[in-house]
Design a protein around this motif. Structure first.
Motif, PDB file in Angstrom:
ATOM      1  N   SER A   1       5.006   2.920   3.685  1.00 57.99           N
ATOM      2  CA  SER A   1       6.455   2.777   3.755  1.00 57.99           C
ATOM      3  C   SER A   1       6.840   1.454   4.415  1.00 57.99           C
ATOM      4  CB  SER A   1       7.059   3.956   4.514  1.00 57.99           C
ATOM      5  OG  SER A   1       6.395   4.097   5.753  1.00 57.99           O
ATOM      6  N   ASP A   2       6.048   1.019   5.396  1.00 61.39           N
ATOM      7  CA  ASP A   2       6.342  -0.252   6.056  1.00 61.39           C
ATOM      8  C   ASP A   2       6.177  -1.399   5.073  1.00 61.39           C
ATOM      9  OD1 ASP A   2       6.887   0.932   8.501  1.00 61.39           O
ATOM     10  OD2 ASP A   2       4.749   1.005   9.017  1.00 61.39           O
TER      11      ASP A   2
ATOM     12  N   GLU B   1      11.040   7.668   4.680  1.00 63.69           N
ATOM     13  CA  GLU B   1      11.840   7.081   5.757  1.00 63.69           C
ATOM     14  C   GLU B   1      12.767   6.001   5.241  1.00 63.69           C
ATOM     15  OE1 GLU B   1       9.324   5.562   8.768  1.00 63.69           O
ATOM     16  OE2 GLU B   1       8.375   7.512   9.106  1.00 63.69           O
ATOM     17  N   SER B   2      12.212   5.250   4.305  1.00 61.00           N
ATOM     18  CA  SER B   2      12.897   4.022   3.934  1.00 61.00           C
ATOM     19  C   SER B   2      14.204   4.289   3.196  1.00 61.00           C
ATOM     20  CB  SER B   2      11.973   3.196   3.068  1.00 61.00           C
ATOM     21  OG  SER B   2      12.710   2.158   2.490  1.00 61.00           O
TER      22      SER B   2
ATOM     23  N   ASP C   1       3.969   7.923   3.602  1.00 67.00           N
ATOM     24  CA  ASP C   1       3.556   7.891   5.001  1.00 67.00           C
ATOM     25  C   ASP C   1       2.072   7.647   5.166  1.00 67.00           C
ATOM     26  OD1 ASP C   1       6.061   8.256   5.852  1.00 67.00           O
ATOM     27  OD2 ASP C   1       5.937  10.451   5.874  1.00 67.00           O
TER      28      ASP C   1
ATOM     29  N   THR D   1      -1.459   0.322   8.767  1.00 72.13           N
ATOM     30  CA  THR D   1      -0.091   0.093   8.340  1.00 72.13           C
ATOM     31  C   THR D   1       0.290   1.136   7.300  1.00 72.13           C
ATOM     32  OG1 THR D   1      -0.518  -2.252   8.584  1.00 72.13           O
ATOM     33  CG2 THR D   1       1.490  -1.634   7.414  1.00 72.13           C
ATOM     34  N   LYS D   2       1.478   1.690   7.444  1.00 73.74           N
ATOM     35  CA  LYS D   2       1.856   2.725   6.490  1.00 73.74           C
ATOM     36  C   LYS D   2       2.467   2.093   5.244  1.00 73.74           C
ATOM     37  CE  LYS D   2       3.845   5.408   9.678  1.00 73.74           C
ATOM     38  NZ  LYS D   2       4.624   6.529  10.219  1.00 73.74           N
TER      39      LYS D   2
ATOM     40  N   ASP E   1       9.067  -1.488   2.717  1.00 73.30           N
ATOM     41  CA  ASP E   1      10.230  -2.077   3.374  1.00 73.30           C
ATOM     42  C   ASP E   1      10.102  -3.584   3.420  1.00 73.30           C
ATOM     43  OD1 ASP E   1      11.476   0.231   3.709  1.00 73.30           O
ATOM     44  OD2 ASP E   1      10.870   0.558   5.801  1.00 73.30           O
ATOM     45  N   TYR E   2       8.904  -4.031   3.759  1.00 72.62           N
ATOM     46  CA  TYR E   2       8.688  -5.461   3.899  1.00 72.62           C
ATOM     47  C   TYR E   2       8.889  -6.175   2.571  1.00 72.62           C
ATOM     48  CZ  TYR E   2       6.236  -9.879   4.450  1.00 72.62           C
ATOM     49  OH  TYR E   2       5.909 -11.211   4.450  1.00 72.62           O
TER      50      TYR E   2
ATOM     51  N   PRO F   1       3.969  -3.961  11.847  1.00 77.30           N
ATOM     52  CA  PRO F   1       5.095  -3.026  12.000  1.00 77.30           C
ATOM     53  C   PRO F   1       5.125  -2.439  13.407  1.00 77.30           C
ATOM     54  CG  PRO F   1       3.326  -2.016  10.756  1.00 77.30           C
ATOM     55  CD  PRO F   1       2.897  -3.426  11.014  1.00 77.30           C
ATOM     56  N   LYS F   2       6.031  -1.529  13.618  1.00 79.44           N
ATOM     57  CA  LYS F   2       6.216  -0.941  14.962  1.00 79.44           C
ATOM     58  C   LYS F   2       5.045  -0.064  15.352  1.00 79.44           C
ATOM     59  CE  LYS F   2      11.004  -0.314  14.246  1.00 79.44           C
ATOM     60  NZ  LYS F   2      11.803   0.814  13.791  1.00 79.44           N
TER      61      LYS F   2
END
Lengths: 347, 206, 439, 298, 313
Positions: free
Chosen positions: C314-315, A5-6, C345, C311-312, C318-319, C32-33
């Protein structure tokens, strides 16, 4: 599979493999080349005292071993692995255990036996049962008995090497200390080589007739010590081989009991080369430490038996060959100690 | 086993498809031990040939008289008798060759190939078939011995049948005793390889 | 300074590589979301959801439970709405059933009140542990309450806290010990009460001198009559964190093959588990947050993150500002025993201790060659097995014969494969052998 | 029961048949075997004397076999020789016994046919009969005296001595002055390429024409064989040259085979020992024969 | 009961072996042996008359077979305590021969006579070791190859096979020796040896089979299968043939049989331990099986060359 996704991720496939994901930086090639490097100082000394002939023989031996390895692997449709240094090592070791005065034709034939028959027919590095270099030597000894037992050169005075280039004088042929001791007796030996501490030191330093690489105990011990320091080999085999040679020679080597000369036994012949570089071959020796000690003692005992009572002046090569097939038996007897026995077993 | 076998079939079986040395891998001891010259191979081959033929014929002749319970002792007795005879004959008339072969002539008595032919063939078949079968087997053994002997003699001492062919001695190794194992092993592998290649070619054509 | 203890046989010493994160304080990652909570996070039967799609849940509410068999309940890490009950990517299996929660960022944070645990009985404490969904955080996720109720005939006399953290890169436990020493020690006291023992030793490898120091002080503060907690520095050696090796290192006792530590009177808990027990018992806060080490040269910003379970990856990436182009391999868990993943994921579980982003110069991608019988694996194996023989037999299609070399004692620590100069995938061979060989 | 009888009967019959076959083969071959063995031995003997099929021995050359025995009688030992008597003597053989100091002890005529004497068993019986009861004899060795027109030209001695591996059996020829004429290796198990080289001409010929004085003190030197000498030994030069070189090296020790010093030493010592013992014994025997005026065929 | 018998047997045979040594030594002479190439050392019970013991003219020494050839003494050195004397000879001695030594006037009697020989026990052992290692029946004499290649795949089989072979070889060699010595030789039936020996081997196998089946069924179950293979095997029949050739006495025969059997066992064991490794090796397809076994045996034979020329005693 979903695309990541990122945005910050570059698009590529990650390597997926089984744990562990980090590995030590030791490789087979690194080990082999290190051993080869450890064998270089004795080789240079050998060139120094026996002449360039030794360098040529070693080079021929290495080249033919690598060539046979290449051809064998091609012929048997296996991946070619000449860069891992094992064929080079076999070549160097085989050259080290043949006399310096032989024809350069010999190592070529020895290479066929060592690499093709003794190694690749068994499946290549790791599957051979007998030490290839020593099998090559045994083959040469059986095929060219005269050359292999008489083409010895007397060590020349350090500077004569240069005059060798200048004048091309043939080296003087002679007999090895062990052969003199066996065939002509101790008196002749003392006459030829002297006795006492100076004898030990000159032998240990390498100033004596012998196979190309076996003479310089000092450099070989240094090389072996480096391997031990690098943890490529452990002290078990060298110490047990040399120790048992010394002890058995001391007990049985003289007239009556306990009359032998243990120091002389260790510094002559190929004892040190065999103990540090031949017997410690991973593939043909036992893996467990206890097994290695037993194996080493076996080699030492057989060496002394052959030296004292056998038909050959030096026995360590045959001793190692005879112990090679026993290494798996020894490993079977001395399996590593399990962390703990099954439930209910003795704690 | 069918009863109708042509002579050529019986012969070729012993020499090729069921060669006692390379195919059945029986009677290996002399093939390794004394196969250093062609002459040795021929001599021992003759001895084995003789014993095989005479024993086969004898057993085939007397097959109806031999009681099944004493089948094996009868074979042993027959073979031992003929071995004794050939042993005595060789010792008397060819003392030189006999000395070279040493104990192996007497050891023909323990050759598995001979007993096997008696058990599998001679005790069931006609005398003439048994004879040809024995001839095939004996020849097969001889051929094997001669092939190995020729190889070792040529490469070991540069000679064939005692005549200097090469004029020099290529590799002493081949006339050494331990080389017997290598030569037989390499030859067996060679024949295996030929067979594989042959089959592949056949497969490719078909 | 006490002499350094260690286990007797085998072991390796890979480069520690903890420098990247050892000094970074634990950082709480923003929620995250969306979270994906895998239902099977422990050894035993996976949870069955107790909520339905589109249900609203609050932080700490039970969302899954194990009705039959071994297991602990699962709790919502955040307040939010159940988006889906479906499947998620999983590091070991391809996919696993999971509950997806859409986070309600507006929800008020849940408050937990401190209670006095000393008045509770061992039974009550144990129930709290179970209700809190506590599993062995350092290891495979064995339900802790089961581990804390040893068989009746076993006489437990010691509790060991595992602060060895022998895997390279990981510093999560290290930071926990530094920052939450009191909670860990208090957790230890709770466990000691449950077990009814008065001895506790905390094993910490000597490459964490600050942790040894802090923990030592915390332990000394509570130690007294009937409660003796000491810190035992250990030599740095992998796999010291393995239960059996740790027990031998600290107590000198040997756990027999196929037996539990209780057979030698010992219970082992991870320091992070002890901390989680403290939270569960004292605050009634279930286990739904986790300190995870994010490290490796392939990530832009290494960190020790306190993340919500679910929490994935990918999050997290990103963080932390994304990965570097040299990234070659992503590992969930330690570099020795963790799993390489092919997707980002994958959600964090209760047992995830680290995520490593390794570049090519950190991993070894040399192709493997035939065994040269150097025997190094025999020296490295902490269990005294013969990995080379197992591998050779597997290669020769003789995996059935490998039981004689002790293949079932292997816990796949990877020491042998680490040390192997021929780079042989020995762990993989062992797994194959385990599948084919009969006991 | 019936079955057992049948089996027994058939087995017996087949055993008898087999015995018949083997027995007849033995009888037929035994004579040939002995004859061939004798022929082989003679061939070696003649070749050592320099005769061959192309160059056959003249009629005047005769071989006289002398058998030596150790005689024991009541704690005393004698050395007995069975020597052939001249054609005109009463008995074809005489048994002469010497005491250990080489003095005459006793002599007896032995009356037996030559064929019988060739057979070890028969010979022993014939001697025992001749020398009377109370004595035990053990066969020691057989030597041959070669005469040409009644003049001794050579002695042929067989011998066996330890080699590097097992035993080396040789036959050697000495001239009447005990100069070594040559030797032949009959049997050995030395290593091919090494000790087995003792069969080679260049080694054997080194011993040729060594005078007894040299032979007595013969030793082995570990030095490379001089090239000219090797050529001479292998017969690669013309005869005059060879003779010159052989003369030159006559007094030298034996050059050891390369890589097989031990085998060379064994052969040298073995030949030396046989020759020395024989020279001593023949001297004693000759003086006794002369003293006692016992007529012999040689 | 059985063990007792066995112990008696062992003691008896030991006595037989050692007896010659005791009988040979005259009372005053306590020890005599070759030391080195040309030296004999004699030890006495007490201090000897140094004048006699040190006088080379007082000695008469000859090889037993050559009583007329006196060996020339170079010197006789009496030790300081006069309890031993070292006799040095001018020429090297043939130590394989028994030497007779007489000393005139050493003790009260006129002449003390005793013999010096290499220990017979050592000779016996050397026969065994020769058959076991130096002339190993499989690797240097090439006997029994069929069984060798056939049954050397597993260690357990190899051990069972080797033990059964040794057993049969020892028993049949003993019987063959008696037959040969007391029937074939006296009646001049040497040419029948092949038939007789193979018959005796078969008989032994049958007897071992029957006895084992009755006495120790467990052992029979583990060994029984190999018995069939023994009958027609050249390695078993070779032992009696060799002893007939060499005129060995009974003890020597036993040693030869033990050595040959042990050598076969050793070869089988070595080969089987290697075979277990070969099964894991990546052997080229055309070499799989027998060809590779031959190559390995060849390498063994080359390694066994190391024993060549070995003379332990």
């Amino acid at each position: 599979m979903q695309a990541p996704e990122s945005q910050s991720l570059p698009h590529r496939d990650w390597i997926v493999s089984v744990s562990p994901h980090v590995k030590s930086n030791e490789t087979v090639a690194k080990i082999m080349w290190t051993v080869v490097a450890c064998l270089m100082p004795p080789l240079f000394l050998s060139v120094f005292i026996f002449g360039v002939q030794t360098l040529i023989i070693t080079a021929v031996s290495v080249i033919s071993c690598v060539a046979v390895e290449y051809v064998s692997q091609k012929a048997l449709k296996r991946p070619v692995s000449i860069m891992d240094g094992s064929a080079v090592l076999t070549g160097v070791l085989m050259a080290f255990v043949i006399p310096p005065g032989v024809s350069i034709f010999l190592p070529v034939l020895g290479a066929v036996m060592a690499i093709y028959i003794a190694k690749h027919l068994f499946g290549g590095l790791g599957f051979n049962i007998f030490n290839p270099a020593l099998m090559g030597r045994a083959f040469l000894l059986a095929t060219f008995p005269v050359a292999m037992t008489s083409a010895w050169l007397a060590p020349v005075d350090g500077f004569a090497i240069f005059s060798y280039f200048a004048s091309g004088v043939d080296a003087v042929s002679t007999a090895t200390p062990l052969a003199v001791m066996k065939e002509q007796g101790m008196a002749k030996f003392v006459e030829m080589f002297g006795s006492g501490t100076s004898l030990y030191t000159s032998f240990f330093l390498g100033w004596r007739p012998g196979c190309i690489g076996e003479t310089s105990g000092l450099l070989l011990v240094l090389g072996g010590a480096f391997l031990i320091y690098k943890k490529y080999i452990t002290y078990h085999i060298p110490v047990s081989v040399l120790g048992s040679i010394a002890v058995f020679t001391w007990i049985f080597g003289g007239e009556g009991w306990f009359g032998g000369d243990p120091i002389l036994a260790v510094v002559t012949g190929g004892a040190i080369l065999g103990a540090f570089f031949m017997a410690t071959d991973y593939v043909t020796g036992p893996s467990t430490k206890t097994g290695q000690v037993v194996y080493g003692i076996g080699i030492g005992a057989l060496t002394v038996i052959i030296r004292l009572k056998g038909g050959y002046p030096e026995g360590i090569c045959y001793a190692i060959l005879l112990m090679n097939p026993l290494s798996s038996v020894i490993d079977g007897f001395f399996k590593p100690k399990r962390f703990a026995g099954p439930v209910g077993g003795a704690k | 086993m069918t009863n109708d076998k042509s002579i050529s079939e019986l012969l070729s079986r012993g020499i090729l498809s069921e060669n006692p040395i390379f195919k059945l891998a029986l009677s290996m001891c002399p093939a390794v031990g004394i196969s250093t010259t062609v002459m040795n191979g021929v001599m021992l081959g003759i001895a084995v040939f003789f014993v095989q033929v005479f024993s086969s014929v004898t057993i085939s002749l007397f097959k109806n008289v031999i009681h099944p319970r004493i089948r094996i002792p009868s074979y042993t007795l027959t073979i031992a008798t003929w071995v004794t005879v050939i042993d005595l004959v060789l010792a008397a008339y060819m003392p030189g060759a006999y000395a070279k072969m040493g104990i192996f002539v007497k050891l023909i008595v323990a050759f598995a190939i001979i007993t096997m032919r008696l058990e599998m063939f001679a005790c069931k078949e006609k005398v003439s078939d048994s004879f040809w079968d024995a001839v095939g087997m004996g020849l097969g053994f001889m051929v094997g011995m001669v092939v190995i002997g020729a190889f070792r003699e040529l490469f070991g001492s540069g000679m064939i049948l005692g005549y200097d062919v090469l004029g020099y001695k290529p590799l002493l190794f081949f006339i050494l005793p331990s080389a017997g194992f290598f030569v037989v092993g390499l030859m067996m592998a060679f024949f295996n390889w030929i067979e594989v290649v042959y089959k592949q070619k056949k497969g490719a054509k078909a | 300074m006490k002499s350094l203890l260690t286990f007797l046989k085998g072991g390796v010493h890979p480069p520690e590589a903890k420098g990247q994160t050892a000094s970074l304080p634990i950082e709480r990652m923003p929620v995250p979301k969306e979270l994906e909570i895998i239902l099977g996070q422990h050894i035993g039967a996976p949870c069955t959801p107790t909520v339905n799609k589109r249900d609203e849940v609050v932080e700490g509410a039970m969302i899954g439970e194990v009705k039959k068999g071994l297991g602990v309940p699962l709790h919502a890490p955040v307040s939010g709405k159940i988006k889906d009950i479906g499947t998620s990517a999983h590091p070991m299996r391809v996919s696993a059933p999971s509950i997806t929660i859409t986070v309600d960022h507006e929800a008020a944070p849940v408050q937990y009140d401190k209670t006095d645990w000393t008045t509770m009985s061992a039974q009550e404490l144990l129930a709290k542990v179970q209700e809190g969904g506590i599993v062995g955080i350092g290891g495979a996720g064995f339900p802790t309450h089961v581990k804390l109720s040893p068989p009746k005939d076993a006489k437990i006399d010691q509790l060991l806290l595992n602060g060895a953290e022998c895997e390279p890169y990981i510093t999560a436990d290290h930071r926990q010990m530094l920052e939450h020493a009191d909670e860990v020690v208090e957790g230890a006291r709770i466990i000691m009460k449950i077990l009814g023992v008065s001895e506790c030793k905390i094993g910490i490898e000597s490459n964490k001198p600050d942790a040894i120091d802090v923990m030592g002080k915390a332990a000394a503060a509570v130690s007294g009559a009937g409660c003796n907690i000491v810190v035992q520095p250990l030599e740095v050696k992998y796999p010291q964190g393995s239960e059996k090796q740790l027990i031998q290192a600290i107590t000198g006792r040997k756990v027999p093959a196929m037996a539990l530590p209780s057979a030698v009177g010992v219970v082992v808990q991870n320091v992070a588990t002890a901390s989680a027990i403290y939270d569960a018992v004292v605050y009634g806060k279930p286990l739904y947050e986790k300190v995870v080490t994010i490290s490796g040269k392939g990530i832009n910003k290494p960190a020790n993150l306190l993340v919500k379970v679910g929490t994935k990856v990918s999050d997290i990436v990103d963080y932390l500002g994304g990965v570097k182009p040299e990234l070659a391999k992503i590992i969930m868990g330690g570099p020795m025993m963790g799993f390489a993943v092919s997707s980002l994921d994958i959600p964090i579980t209760k047992t995830t201790s680290s995520i490593l982003f390794l570049t090519e110069d950190e991993i070894d991608a040399t192709p493997h060659s035939d065994c040269i019988r150097c025997g190094w694996c025999l020296d490295a194996c902490p269990m005294g097995l013969e990995p080379k023989e197992i591998a050779i037999h597997v290669e020769a299609n003789k995996a059935e014969d490998t039981a004689q070399f002790g293949v079932f004692d292997c816990f796949e620590c990877g020491s042998c494969a680490y040390i192997c100069p021929a780079k042989r995938p020995l762990v993989q061979f062992v797994r194959l052998a385990k599948m084919k060989a009969k006991r | 029961m019936n079955q057992i009888l049948t089996i027994t009967f058939r087995l017996t019959v087949s055993c008898l048949l087999a015995a018949l076959v083997m027995g007849s083969a033995f009888i037929i071959t035994n004579k040939a075997k002995k004859h061939n063995e004798h022929v082989r031995e003679q061939k070696v003997v003649y070749s050592l004397l320099g005769y061959s099929d192309q160059n056959p021995a003249p009629e005047s050359v005769h071989l006289h076999e002398v058998y030596r025995y150790v005689v024991a009688e009541a704690g005393q030992q004698f050395i007995g020789y069975l020597v052939p008597a001249p054609h005109d003597a009463a008995a074809p053989f005489t048994f002469v016994a010497l005491d250990l100091d080489g003095k005459m002890a006793f002599q007896n005529p032995v009356n037996a046919a030559e064929e019988k004497i060739r057979e070890a068993e028969d010979r022993k019986l014939a001697i025992l009969e001749a020398i009377g009861p109370g004595k035990e004899i053990t066969f020691a060795e057989q030597t041959i005296v070669v005469t040409d027109n009644g003049q001794r030209i050579a002695y042929l001695l067989g011998g066996k001595f330890p080699g590097f591996k097992t035993f080396i059996a040789v036959m050697m020829a000495l001239d009447p002055k005990y100069t070594l004429l040559g030797f032949e290796v009959l049997e050995h198990e030395e290593d091919p390429g090494l000790g087995a080289e003792i069969e080679q001409d260049y080694f054997k010929n080194q011993f040729k024409d060594k005078p007894f004085e040299v032979l007595k003190g013969l030793d082995v030197v570990k030095a490379p064989l001089p090239a000219e000498y090797q050529k001479a030994l292998e017969g690669d030069l013309d005869e005059a040259e060879i003779a010159k070189l052989m003369e030159k090296y006559r007094g030298n020790d034996i050059y050891a085979l390369t890589g097989a010093t031990i085998s060379s030493k064994f052969v040298t010592d073995g030949l030396k020992g046989i020759a020395k013992k024989y020279a001593y014994r023949l001297g004693a025997l000759d003086s006794v024969l002369k003293e006692q005026q016992i007529a012999v065929s040689f | 009961m059985n063990m007792k018998r066995l112990r008696q047997l062992v003691l008896f045979s030991l006595a037989v072996l050692l007896l010659p040594g005791w009988l040979q030594a005259a009372d005053f002479i306590t020890g005599q042996s070759f030391s080195g190439d040309n030296e004999i050392t004699v030890t006495f019970a007490g201090p000897a008359n140094t004048e006699v013991a040190g006088d080379i003219t007082k000695y008469t020494i000859y090889e037993e077979a050559d009583p007329d050839i006196r060996l020339a003494l170079a010197s006789a050195k009496v030790a300081d305590d006069a309890k031993s004397v070292a006799l040095t000879f001018a020429d090297p001695l043939n130590t394989t021969q028994t030497h007779v030594v007489s000393i005139a006037g050493l003790t009260g009697e006129a002449i003390t006579t005793f013999t010096v020989a290499k220990p017979y026990f050592g000779y016996l052992l050397s026969i065994m070791i020769s058959a076991l290692l130096i002339q190993n029946f499989v690797f240097t004499k090439y006997l029994g190859l069929c069984v060798f290649f056939g049954t050397s795949k597993k260690k357990s089989t190899a051990k069972g096979m080797g033990v059964v072979f040794t057993l049969v070889m020892v028993i049949s060699a003993a019987m063959s020796w008696f037959f040969f010595q007391f029937i074939l030789v006296p009646y001049n039936l040497g040419f029948l040896q092949i038939v007789v020996f193979i018959g005796l081997v078969s008989l032994t196998v049958q007897a071992v089979d029957t006895i084992l089946r009755k006495v120790n069924p467990v052992l029979f179950n583990s060994f029984g299968v190999y018995l069939v293979l023994v009958i027609a095997n050249c390695i078993v029949i070779a032992v009696p043939l060799i002893l007939a050739n060499n005129n060995y006495n009974f003890l020597e025969t036993m040693m030869l049989a033990l050595g040959a059997g042990g050598g076969f066992l050793l070869a089988l064991y070595l080969m089987s331990s290697v075979a277990e490794r070969l099964e894991l090796a990546k052997i080229p397809p055309s070499f799989k099986g027998l060809p590779m076994a031959f190559i390995v045996a060849g390498q063994f034979a080359m390694a066994f060359l190391g024993f060549s020329g070995l003379q332990l005693f």
